[in-house]
Design a protein around this motif. Structure first.
Motif, mmCIF file in Angstrom:
data_model
loop_
_atom_site.group_PDB
_atom_site.id
_atom_site.type_symbol
_atom_site.label_atom_id
_atom_site.label_comp_id
_atom_site.label_asym_id
_atom_site.label_seq_id
_atom_site.Cartn_x
_atom_site.Cartn_y
_atom_site.Cartn_z
ATOM 1 N N PRO A 9 0.838 -1.206 0.000
ATOM 2 C CA PRO A 9 0.000 0.000 0.000
ATOM 3 C C PRO A 9 0.871 1.254 0.000
ATOM 4 N N SER A 19 -1.213 9.391 0.200
ATOM 5 C CA SER A 19 -1.616 8.025 -0.169
ATOM 6 C C SER A 19 -3.130 7.901 -0.286
ATOM 7 N N GLU A 20 -3.878 8.594 0.582
ATOM 8 C CA GLU A 20 -5.332 8.522 0.523
ATOM 9 C C GLU A 20 -5.865 9.227 -0.728
ATOM 10 N N LYS A 23 -5.210 6.888 -3.534
ATOM 11 C CA LYS A 23 -6.116 5.750 -3.400
ATOM 12 C C LYS A 23 -7.508 6.103 -3.893
ATOM 13 N N TYR A 28 -3.291 2.428 -5.904
ATOM 14 C CA TYR A 28 -3.204 1.767 -4.606
ATOM 15 C C TYR A 28 -1.776 1.428 -4.179
#
Length: 211
Positions: A9, A19-20, A23, A28
């Motif tokens: 991740p 990262s979010e 995502k 991912y």
């Protein structure tokens, strides 16, 4: 040097907000990110609605990890190299710390918690860089056993963190050199606090972490 895990991740490498965001745009892991860059090399960051500063930060991070399995398209590689040259004046966002590891947090009674090496949780469990890292009072080094007489000291630092900042300023103005020294300073400070449970300025002179 270990290779990056391209299936892990993105939260293992980038800060949570970065990262979010990726995502939410169906990126991912590093493998997805590299596919995105190869498919749309010049405007990859626009397709996932990133700010240019953040995109530059990601690109610089990828370039910094080129020896760990990252291979960039030629046009993107050229851009990444530009980011290492301060005279271009690019704004580069800070998107990541060092790689994910498990360390001991002295503010939670040395309980092991997952976080990024080179960074620690503050009182609100936020991950912060060296510039805003709050050293626990017990280990701030104000009364370090290796500190000299303040009246005769040419360094104005009141604690270990201030001393590190002063030391970094004396390392020259080259960005790559500064980044390398900063990384090692972060590691050394955390090693003293976490592994040795002592202030950096109270370490025995011949003590050094295993690297």
């Amino acid at each position: 040097m270990s290779q990056l895990d391209f299936d892990a991740p993105l939260s293992q490498y980038f800060f949570e907000d970065v990262s979010e965001h990726l995502k939410s745009n169906e990126i991912y892991n590093l493998d997805d990110l590299m596919d995105l860059i190869y498919i749309n090399d010049n405007n990859w960051w626009k397709s996932v609605h990133l700010e240019k500063e953040t995109a530059n930060g990601i690109l610089k991070w990828l370039y910094d990890h080129r020896l760990e399995g990252v291979e960039l398209p030629d046009s993107v590689l050229k851009k990444a190299i530009e980011l290492t040259k301060p005279y271009y004046g690019h704004k580069i966002g800070v998107v990541a710390g060092a790689q994910f590891t498990e360390v001991v947090n002295p503010e939670t009674h040395f309980k092991k918690v997952p976080q990024r090496a080179g960074f620690m949780h503050s009182e609100r469990s936020q991950i912060v860089p060296l510039e805003s890292f709050k050293v626990p009072d017990l280990f701030n080094g104000r009364e370090g056993t290796n500190r000299g007489d303040k009246a005769n000291c040419q360094l104005s630092a009141e604690d270990d963190l201030q001393a590190i900042h002063s030391w970094l300023k004396a390392r020259g103005k080259n960005q790559n050199t500064q980044a390398a020294y900063k990384k090692e300073a972060e590691r050394f400070l955390l090693w003293a606090i976490i592994e040795k449970r002592t202030a950096l300025s109270s370490l025995p002179w011949k003590t050094a972490p295993n690297t």
